[in-house]
Design a protein around this motif. Structure first.
Motif, short mmCIF file in Angstrom:
data_model
loop_
_atom_site.label_atom_id
_atom_site.label_comp_id
_atom_site.label_asym_id
_atom_site.label_seq_id
_atom_site.Cartn_x
_atom_site.Cartn_y
_atom_site.Cartn_z
N LEU A 44 0.92 -1.07 0.05
CA LEU A 44 0.01 0.12 0.11
C LEU A 44 0.72 1.21 0.08
O LEU A 44 0.41 2.48 -0.10
CB LEU A 44 -0.95 0.01 1.23
CG LEU A 44 -2.18 -1.03 1.20
CD1 LEU A 44 -2.77 -1.18 2.33
CD2 LEU A 44 -3.08 -0.75 0.02
N ASN A 45 2.25 0.99 0.25
CA ASN A 45 3.06 2.20 0.06
C ASN A 45 3.42 2.65 -1.61
O ASN A 45 4.09 3.40 -1.73
CB ASN A 45 4.41 1.86 0.91
CG ASN A 45 4.34 1.82 2.27
OD1 ASN A 45 3.73 2.95 2.89
ND2 ASN A 45 4.79 0.71 2.99
N ILE A 46 2.93 1.75 -2.41
CA ILE A 46 3.26 1.97 -3.60
C ILE A 46 1.85 2.06 -4.68
O ILE A 46 1.85 3.15 -5.28
CB ILE A 46 3.91 0.60 -4.39
CG1 ILE A 46 5.23 0.46 -3.55
CG2 ILE A 46 4.00 0.74 -5.77
CD1 ILE A 46 5.94 -1.29 -4.17
N VAL A 199 5.19 11.21 -1.05
CA VAL A 199 4.50 11.99 0.07
C VAL A 199 3.92 10.95 1.25
O VAL A 199 3.25 10.23 1.27
CB VAL A 199 3.43 12.69 -0.63
CG1 VAL A 199 2.57 13.53 0.55
CG2 VAL A 199 3.46 13.56 -1.93
N LEU A 200 4.38 11.73 2.24
CA LEU A 200 3.74 11.33 3.82
C LEU A 200 2.80 12.14 4.34
O LEU A 200 3.31 13.47 4.59
CB LEU A 200 5.00 10.85 4.48
CG LEU A 200 4.56 10.21 5.92
CD1 LEU A 200 3.83 8.87 5.77
CD2 LEU A 200 5.69 10.21 6.94
N ASP A 204 -0.98 9.31 8.72
CA ASP A 204 -1.17 8.17 7.62
C ASP A 204 0.06 7.21 7.79
O ASP A 204 1.21 7.63 7.44
CB ASP A 204 -1.23 8.97 6.25
CG ASP A 204 -1.93 7.85 5.22
OD1 ASP A 204 -1.50 6.59 5.36
OD2 ASP A 204 -2.65 8.44 4.38
N PRO A 205 -0.20 6.05 7.98
CA PRO A 205 0.97 4.99 8.13
C PRO A 205 1.67 4.73 6.64
O PRO A 205 2.62 4.12 6.75
CB PRO A 205 0.12 3.82 8.75
CG PRO A 205 -1.05 3.85 8.22
CD PRO A 205 -1.45 5.36 8.18
N TYR A 206 0.98 5.08 5.69
CA TYR A 206 1.44 4.74 4.32
C TYR A 206 1.98 5.88 3.65
O TYR A 206 1.46 7.01 3.71
CB TYR A 206 0.16 3.99 3.44
CG TYR A 206 -0.05 2.76 4.30
CD1 TYR A 206 0.78 1.61 4.23
CD2 TYR A 206 -1.24 2.69 4.75
CE1 TYR A 206 0.44 0.42 4.84
CE2 TYR A 206 -1.85 1.39 5.31
CZ TYR A 206 -0.96 0.50 5.29
OH TYR A 206 -1.38 -0.73 5.98
#
Length: 394
Positions: A44-46, A199-200, A204-206
């Motif tokens: 989900l980071n991608i 972007v963080l 938001d954990p992702y």
């Protein structure tokens, strides 16, 4: 591209599955993403969360699967799609180790959603076909990674950049200028390409990855993007674009991957260009116009553009400068608030040269309408038309 590893029986199985994919493909790909993210939340980071919520990501994958099934004996027909997706994967820093994960959950979703229609032979055939296609992508991406890193100023991964300037361009569109934090050189790029920001968001954990077209010519000491403040059903307020507009300040650091993309103009050529854009779709087109004229000031360019009104026309001053500076550059602007639209007559006026190359960028409905007029009414060859709709990758 070859399918020699597939038996004739497997080829038959895959071709026969095309109608089923057309009917149930989206259910398969939706289930695929659900299960893969549940088992591997790090992915989900991608992936773009908005595209998941709106269903555009599963739909894009379904269309690619269907195309693979139909063209299983002639995968060369998919080469343009492979190149486009490979560039997206490199921009997102996809690695070979992730392909088996995708394959596992894709076949698992097929088995669950097709039920009795998912014979052992069909699943085996698709499993082998996936491995072949995955290897094609891995090799294409390996080459792109090498080319990206080995060019002057190039890099792999996400490089720290600093916001150098921010300029409001219109109602809803703002330009951001980035310079590398280390002060070293930037690589050149092909006008029309994009960069990818990581972007963080607060709480938001992702991380979130977004592609933005470069809106300036290559050869500068900065990268520039011009971002529209988005709102979208199912994802109120367009979280990433709004974060950039509301919270990104000069001096802030942001990680960026190297320029990528196949929607590009050849600045070494001299044939005429016709650039057709709507809304924020003009961002790669203004880069194309400036880059092409920097390389060849005599190149004939027609820039056909539509927006709601002048207040919504970002980069208008830059378009006017080109219009004033180059006799061979002609801007054709239409504002829909005054019922002034791009029509067949206007397009006919800018299609007099058979050697012209056409670049279309904007909402899907706009580019589809323009392409239909060019091909069906004005007899422009499909090979002379490139179209970009900012669609999700697979």
């Amino acid at each position: 591209m070859t399918t020699t590893m597939l038996s004739s029986k497997h080829v038959t199985e895959i071709k026969a599955s095309a109608p089923v994919l057309a009917e149930k493909g989206e259910a398969i790909t939706t289930r695929f993403y659900e299960q893969m993210f549940e088992a591997h939340p790090e992915l989900l980071n991608i992936f773009n969360h908005r595209n998941q919520k709106q269903g555009t990501q599963p739909r894009a994958l379904m269309q690619t699967l269907y195309a693979a099934a139909v063209n299983i004996e002639n995968l060369e027909a998919l080469l343009p799609t492979v190149q486009k997706i490979a560039h997206k994967h490199v921009a997102l820093q996809i690695v070979p180790e992730q392909y088996p994960i995708v394959g596992h959950y894709l076949i698992k979703a097929m088995k669950e959603e097709l039920g009795d229609a998912a014979s052992d032979e069909l699943l085996e055939a698709w499993g082998q076909a996936y491995e072949i296609v995955a290897d094609i992508f891995i090799e294409a991406e390996k080459k792109l990674y090498q080319e990206t890193k080995n060019q002057r100023g190039g890099w792999n991964g996400f490089r720290p950049f600093v916001v150098d300037a921010i300029t409001k361009e219109s109602d809803g569109i703002t330009s951001f200028y980035f310079k590398p934090e280390d002060g070293n050189a930037l690589p050149t790029f092909s006008p029309g390409q994009y960069i990818t920001l990581r972007v963080l968001l607060p709480d938001d954990p992702y991380t979130h990855l977004r592609h933005y077209s470069l809106s300036d010519a290559p050869g500068k000491d900065h990268f520039r993007i011009s971002v529209k403040r988005e709102t979208a059903p199912g994802y109120p307020d367009g979280a990433i674009s709004n974060f950039l507009h509301d919270h990104l300040d000069v001096g802030d650091q942001i990680p960026i991957s190297a320029p990528a993309g196949v929607f590009t103009v050849d600045t070494n050529a001299d044939h005429p260009l016709v650039l057709l854009g709507a809304g924020v779709g003009q961002t790669p087109l203004i880069s194309m116009a400036k880059g092409a004229l920097d390389a060849n000031p005599d190149r004939k360019i027609d820039f056909v553009y539509t927006a709601k009104n002048e207040d919504n026309h970002a980069l208008l001053k830059e378009m006017n400068v080109l219009n004033d500076q180059y006799d061979n550059f002609q801007a054709h602007v239409r504002y829909t608030d005054t019922d002034d639209h791009i029509n067949r007559e206007l397009l006919q006026a800018v299609t007099k040269n058979d050697a012209a190359e056409f670049f279309l960028c904007g909402p899907g409905s706009f580019t589809a309408d323009m392409k239909e007029i060019l091909e069906n009414d004005l007899n422009i060859s499909e090979s002379n038309i490139q179209r970009e709709m900012f669609k999700p990758f697979v």
